[in-house]
Design an enzyme around this catalytic site. Sequence first.
Site, PDB file in Angstrom:
ATOM      1  N   GLU A   1     -11.444 -10.467  13.284  1.00 50.41           N
ATOM      2  CA  GLU A   1     -11.883  -9.080  13.447  1.00 50.41           C
ATOM      3  C   GLU A   1     -11.330  -8.464  14.728  1.00 50.41           C
ATOM      4  OE1 GLU A   1     -16.198  -9.440  12.961  1.00 50.41           O
ATOM      5  OE2 GLU A   1     -15.913  -9.375  10.786  1.00 50.41           O
TER       6      GLU A   1
ATOM      7  N   ARG B   1     -15.702 -20.988  16.105  1.00 53.81           N
ATOM      8  CA  ARG B   1     -16.192 -20.415  14.849  1.00 53.81           C
ATOM      9  C   ARG B   1     -15.101 -20.385  13.774  1.00 53.81           C
ATOM     10  NH1 ARG B   1     -18.161 -15.092  15.075  1.00 53.81           N
ATOM     11  NH2 ARG B   1     -20.054 -15.438  13.872  1.00 53.81           N
TER      12      ARG B   1
ATOM     13  N   LYS C   1     -20.151 -20.205   9.015  1.00 52.13           N
ATOM     14  CA  LYS C   1     -21.195 -19.388   8.365  1.00 52.13           C
ATOM     15  C   LYS C   1     -21.553 -20.044   7.037  1.00 52.13           C
ATOM     16  CE  LYS C   1     -20.239 -14.947  10.512  1.00 52.13           C
ATOM     17  NZ  LYS C   1     -20.484 -13.509  10.523  1.00 52.13           N
TER      18      LYS C   1
ATOM     19  N   ASP D   1     -19.801 -13.657   4.491  1.00 54.57           N
ATOM     20  CA  ASP D   1     -20.492 -13.218   5.695  1.00 54.57           C
ATOM     21  C   ASP D   1     -21.965 -12.900   5.456  1.00 54.57           C
ATOM     22  OD1 ASP D   1     -21.111 -12.309   8.158  1.00 54.57           O
ATOM     23  OD2 ASP D   1     -19.824 -10.555   8.142  1.00 54.57           O
TER      24      ASP D   1
ATOM     25  N   GLU E   1     -23.870 -21.945  10.509  1.00 54.26           N
ATOM     26  CA  GLU E   1     -24.347 -20.751  11.228  1.00 54.26           C
ATOM     27  C   GLU E   1     -25.228 -19.961  10.263  1.00 54.26           C
ATOM     28  OE1 GLU E   1     -21.452 -18.506  13.730  1.00 54.26           O
ATOM     29  OE2 GLU E   1     -22.232 -16.725  12.709  1.00 54.26           O
TER      30      GLU E   1
ATOM     31  N   GLU F   1     -28.795  -9.398   9.228  1.00 53.46           N
ATOM     32  CA  GLU F   1     -27.823  -8.292   9.245  1.00 53.46           C
ATOM     33  C   GLU F   1     -27.619  -7.670   7.864  1.00 53.46           C
ATOM     34  OE1 GLU F   1     -23.950  -9.432  10.626  1.00 53.46           O
ATOM     35  OE2 GLU F   1     -23.051  -7.536  10.033  1.00 53.46           O
TER      36      GLU F   1
HETATM   37  O1  GCW Z   1     -20.797  -9.792   9.996  1.00 51.18           O
HETATM   38  C1  GCW Z   1     -19.953  -9.531  11.042  1.00 51.18           C
HETATM   39  C2  GCW Z   1     -20.676  -8.563  11.894  1.00 51.18           C
HETATM   40  C3  GCW Z   1     -20.069  -8.428  13.243  1.00 51.18           C
HETATM   41  C4  GCW Z   1     -20.017  -9.797  13.871  1.00 51.18           C
HETATM   42  C5  GCW Z   1     -19.193 -10.707  12.965  1.00 51.18           C
HETATM   43  C6  GCW Z   1     -19.147 -12.127  13.481  1.00 51.18           C
HETATM   44  C7  GCW Z   1     -20.243 -10.336  16.169  1.00 51.18           C
HETATM   45  O2  GCW Z   1     -20.716  -7.353  11.245  1.00 51.18           O
HETATM   46  O3  GCW Z   1     -20.867  -7.564  13.990  1.00 51.18           O
HETATM   47  O4  GCW Z   1     -19.490  -9.755  15.165  1.00 51.18           O
HETATM   48  O5  GCW Z   1     -19.745 -10.755  11.703  1.00 51.18           O
HETATM   49  O6  GCW Z   1     -19.907 -12.941  12.976  1.00 51.18           O
HETATM   50  O7  GCW Z   1     -18.373 -12.423  14.353  1.00 51.18           O
END
Ligand code: GCW
Length: 837
Positions: free
Chosen positions: A307, A340, A381, A386, A408, A414
């Site tokens: 990202e 990560r 994750k 996500d 994670e 979220e």
């Molecule tokens: O789901 C996304 C989130 C971001 C987050 C990213 C991550 C901290 O929208 O805000 O950034 O994952 O896990 O790195």
Amino acid sequence: MRILLLAIIGILQFQTSAILLHAETGRDAWLRYARLKNHALDKYAGLPASVVVHGDSAVLEKARDELIHGIQRMLGRTLRIERAPVKESAFILGRIFSLNRYISETSPPVIANDGFRLASVESGNTSSIVIMSPNDRGVLYGVFALLRKIALEEEIESLNEIHEPSAPVRWANHWDNLDGTIERGYAGPSIFFENNNVRQDLTRVSEYGRLLASIGIHGCTINNVNANPRVLQDDFLPQLARVADTFRPWGVRLAVSVDLSSPEKIGGMGTFDPLNPAVSKWWETRISEIYKRIPDFGGFTVKADSEGRPGPSSYGRTPDDAANMLARLLKPHGGLLFYRAFVYDHHLDWRNLKNDRARAAYDIFHPLDGKFEDNVIIQIKHGPIDFQIREPVSPLFGGLTQTASAVELPVMQEYTGQQKHLCFLMPYWKQILDFDLHTNGPGTYVKDILAGKSFGSELSGYVAVINVGMDDNWLGHPMGMSNLYGFGRLAWNPDLDASVIADEWTRLTFGKNPKVVETVTDMLLTSWETYERYTGPLGAQTLTNIVGAHFGPGVEASERNGWGQWHRADEKGVGMDRTVKTGTGFAGQYAPPIAEIYELLETTPDELLLWFHHVPYTYRLNSGKTVIQHIYDSHYEGAERAEDYVNQWRSLEGLIDEPRYGRALKRLEFQAGHARVWRDAVCNWFHKMSGIADEKGRVGHYPDRIEAEAMDLAGYTAMDIIPWENSSGGKGIECKAEESCTAAFRFDGDAGWYQMDVEYFDQNNGQSRFRIFVNDQMVDDWIADDMLPATKPGGDSSSRRRIGGLALRAGDEIRIEAIPDGLEPAGLDFVSIYPER
Ligand code: GCW
């Protein structure tokens, strides 16, 4: 006389309940240590009167003080502190080697670090309780466990129990920015930072450390993974040391997230290439400066090449190059390096049907298995995308057999309602942990991989993203902390049932009234599936605005962009083809027995169908329903269930103290209204796209509604809502020009008692005022002051005001008067009126 007596009893009862239900904020979370009732007090009457601690450390001191505090609060007795062993019964706390003499056993059992033993020891006419562990932290955990037993009124007469954590790593991650904001934080500013510094007052950090310790969490990365390099600057290190000092007595190690380009950004170097010796030297100095001040520093968390974050790929290097460079420098100090696996390209070409973000983590990290230093933990994750409402288990857990890994998990909700909606995630997490990946043949459960049992890793475990804030109750929703409690309990023992966790949490948090326990646990245990029903069905992911707040509906937001959260719904069908045969090949990342199940339409479980396959809307599920009808039905069921929660909660009025009762009620009412917004948005969108009618005739037909744009407007003007499906009829009205505006209509139903819902847009950039009149009589009045993640009218701000008990007659004028405020134009969507149920 009788009446008088009854009145007196009534008053007494009222007073007792008023005393018992003293106002609570939720700040004590599950550590309230509520005073036990008489029968329970009797049960613990024989407990020792003194406490003796063998050993001397800040952690042991906390253990002793917590025991005294807990017993004091629950039983009203203050234990005597004895410095030396006494002849009477006592609570005896300490490390195993110093307490073995109390238990005469030829071969005492070996207990893992952080584990503990609770034992009743009889000697002569004394009866003591021993809490022993190989390390001080374990003693503290033992105290919390004993206090929990008492709080739950469990039998502790002849104790002999050993408890050990399932996994060695149980860690918290915070996404707090140094300016005090929190990325994806929904409960106030950071407890750690303000104005680019660590807060002066760390009271909340200490309280938080205590909460973490009480559920066995022993490490905490306190700043955002989108890291600010400032955390490594000279003047910041003493500030970090203050946090570490605050956590230490609770056995919690401090860690920070680092920006891999720090050597360039704050080190003044022209490069951050991990294989450049000067870069490594720079990190070495930083790390040794940290350890000078924080000898037990936990290590670093790294988000890189993800990202837009800088990473090793800038120099043609791979994650192992970056991770190992840092890990080697941390190792001599005992530090860990969490890297990560959330690494993916967010500029994918959506037109290429073979592209798939879900593949990224496995494609990148599996080939590197075995190349990492042994203090590197790959943090994965739970699902391949996500934190969606439903995803399959990440195949990467099975793809790292020679590398430590940690799951994670999102305590912060979220994508599951952001603590505005109730969504207890334990049933979901249990499915993940109990999933058999078959990597080593049958029985390769995710929980065993994380425990180090499957592949022999000694550093695997659990990480939660937790966004507690300065709000009194930590997470905003009075039931939000159930996810933090559950995380800790599962990381300690993944075999615990979700229902056991829900039951424990409810009793510790809201008390043991059977009706409260039954109602709250039912709400908790059904809430994840409820949320799924009204948001993202059949594995199509949370159909939220993925390029916005991730909160309200946004069915198309995932499509035609590079983020790769595609569900690929079009006129004919929906779902991502992730099969090996015709799709992206993602299914082939699983071991054959699992890959085969997901490869075939017929064997893929309904709940993941659209994750793995693209099907026509008329495809029949195993349930017998067509996909489209399932989408309609599940959304209606989910919204209805959310409505039930309000009624269920209302049935607890008077059984839960008012502040917490009222706060939860407000959230549940919002949830019920928002679930309806979700229901209509998703159903209408699919209805339009597929052109297939709802068999039950609900979608697109809202006979009770009066659209705001169809009312008589004074000052108000009609506006388009984008996307259209996030409002009724695609339009609303806004009050832009005038000081105040009105919208009115005539009621034309039969005379009777009615309920009225006013759907309005509550943005966070103003506090509009609404007043409702029936003829000239004002019947309701409120300020739109909720803090929703929205600066515009739409699916993130749509809110419902419910006004009950209205006596209406045909011809009545119903008028809404609104005063806009700030940038909030007192937006309205519709009003619905229906006979009171
Ligand atoms: O789901 C996304 C989130 C971001 C987050 C990213 C991550 C901290 O929208 O805000 O950034 O994952 O896990 O790195």
